[in-house]
Design a protein around this motif. Structure first.
Motif, PDB file in Angstrom:
ATOM      1  N   VAL A  74     -47.441 112.701  45.128  1.00  0.00           N
ATOM      2  CA  VAL A  74     -47.295 114.009  45.743  1.00  0.00           C
ATOM      3  C   VAL A  74     -46.111 113.980  46.680  1.00  0.00           C
ATOM      4  O   VAL A  74     -45.984 113.105  47.539  1.00  0.00           O
ATOM      5  N   ALA A  75     -45.183 114.874  46.465  1.00  0.00           N
ATOM      6  CA  ALA A  75     -43.969 114.920  47.287  1.00  0.00           C
ATOM      7  C   ALA A  75     -43.791 116.336  47.830  1.00  0.00           C
ATOM      8  O   ALA A  75     -44.123 117.327  47.182  1.00  0.00           O
ATOM      9  N   LYS A  76     -43.240 116.398  49.042  1.00  0.00           N
ATOM     10  CA  LYS A  76     -42.991 117.670  49.675  1.00  0.00           C
ATOM     11  C   LYS A  76     -41.712 118.261  49.088  1.00  0.00           C
ATOM     12  O   LYS A  76     -40.689 117.600  48.981  1.00  0.00           O
ATOM     13  N   VAL A  77     -41.800 119.514  48.702  1.00  0.00           N
ATOM     14  CA  VAL A  77     -40.631 120.209  48.132  1.00  0.00           C
ATOM     15  C   VAL A  77     -40.119 121.184  49.200  1.00  0.00           C
ATOM     16  O   VAL A  77     -40.881 122.054  49.669  1.00  0.00           O
ATOM     17  N   PRO A  78     -38.893 121.032  49.623  1.00  0.00           N
ATOM     18  CA  PRO A  78     -38.379 121.914  50.685  1.00  0.00           C
ATOM     19  C   PRO A  78     -38.512 123.394  50.288  1.00  0.00           C
ATOM     20  O   PRO A  78     -38.376 123.739  49.125  1.00  0.00           O
TER      21      PRO A  78
END
Length: 284
Positions: free
Chosen positions: A280-284
């Motif tokens: 899970v990665a944060k997407v700007p």
């Protein structure tokens, strides 16, 4: 019918100067197209045809040898004979004892066992009760396999099995038919089958190898090895892989040069398996 009078020599006593008398000949006349009474019984004569025995009994003729005969009516005791003889075609009768022989079409040798792909001829023979050779009318019956066989015509036997051939003519069939066993031919095709042909990564597919001759007959116990992509692993007859994509697999001869065969390979399609981890990665 139009008739002509057969002319014979008139007879006079030896040393006589008397003019020989012409034997009396009856006259037959009538309007064209009408029937007239003939001055004697009609019988048959053979005026042309091959030499051979025949028998005539009044208006019944029996021919003993095949051929084309010219047959005319003759008025007994008058010398009157048909001007336009009829044609009688005599053929050989039914074979008294039909015989069947199967030969190799290339060598002419009698065969009882052949390899698939061999060309053979079926030869039919037999004489009628008068000793005349039956040369046509022949057909060939088969059991064991349904085949369209013509006498003395080369036919290729392809399917493995036992075939019985019997010649037949005029409702007479060979009571002692010929039997031919067709065996598998030389190995020609090597086939590869995958079951299933599509798997998830890490799952196995079973490999089946088959060898056949040119006609498709299976050859048992052919020595195989399995050639496969380096990205696959083989354990006994099962292939597994972890890299998604299509991977080539071939059943090949174990110790014989590949050039003697047509090798039909297969493709193993490996699909990605279920996700092993989630990121899970944060997407700007």
């Amino acid at each position: 019918r139009a008739f002509r009078r057969k002319v014979g020599a008139a007879v006079a006593p030896a040393g006589s100067r008397e003019k020989p008398e012409d034997p009396a000949q009856p006259e037959v006349s009538g309007a064209l197209g009408t029937e007239v009474s003939l001055p004697g019984a009609a019988t048959l004569v053979v005026v042309g045809g091959p030499a051979g025995p025949f028998a005539i009994d009044g208006q019944r003729i029996t021919i003993a040898r095949p051929g084309s005969y010219q047959v005319a009516c003759l008025i007994s005791g008058t010398g009157l004979q048909d001007l336009t003889p009829a044609t009688l075609i005599a053929e050989a009768g039914a074979p008294a004892d039909p015989q069947t022989v199967v030969v190799d079409a290339a060598t002419g040798d009698t065969v009882s066992t052949v390899a698939s792909g061999t060309k053979v001829r079926v030869l039919c023979s037999g004489d009628d009760v008068l000793g005349n050779a039956v040369t046509d009318q022949w057909t060939v019956e088969t059991t064991g396999q349904v085949l369209d066989i013509q006498p003395n015509v080369a036919t290729t036997l392809t399917k493995v099995g036992t075939i019985t051939f019997a010649c037949r003519a005029a409702n007479q069939t060979d009571a002692t038919p010929s039997t031919v066993v067709v065996k598998v031919g030389t190995p020609k095709h090597l086939w590869t089958k995958l079951s299933p042909s599509t798997v998830k990564a890490g799952h196995a597919s079973e490999v089946t190898c088959q060898a056949t001759d040119a006609a498709g007959n299976t050859i048992a116990n052919f020595p195989f090895s399995i050639s496969h992509s380096a990205k696959l692993a083989l354990k006994k007859l099962y292939l597994t892989g972890t890299v998604a994509g299509q991977h080539a697999v071939k059943c090949v001869p174990e110790s014989i040069d590949w050039k003697y065969f047509e090798i039909h390979g297969a493709l193993l399609n490996i699909q990605p398996g279920p996700p092993a981890s989630l990121l899970v990665a944060k997407v700007p």
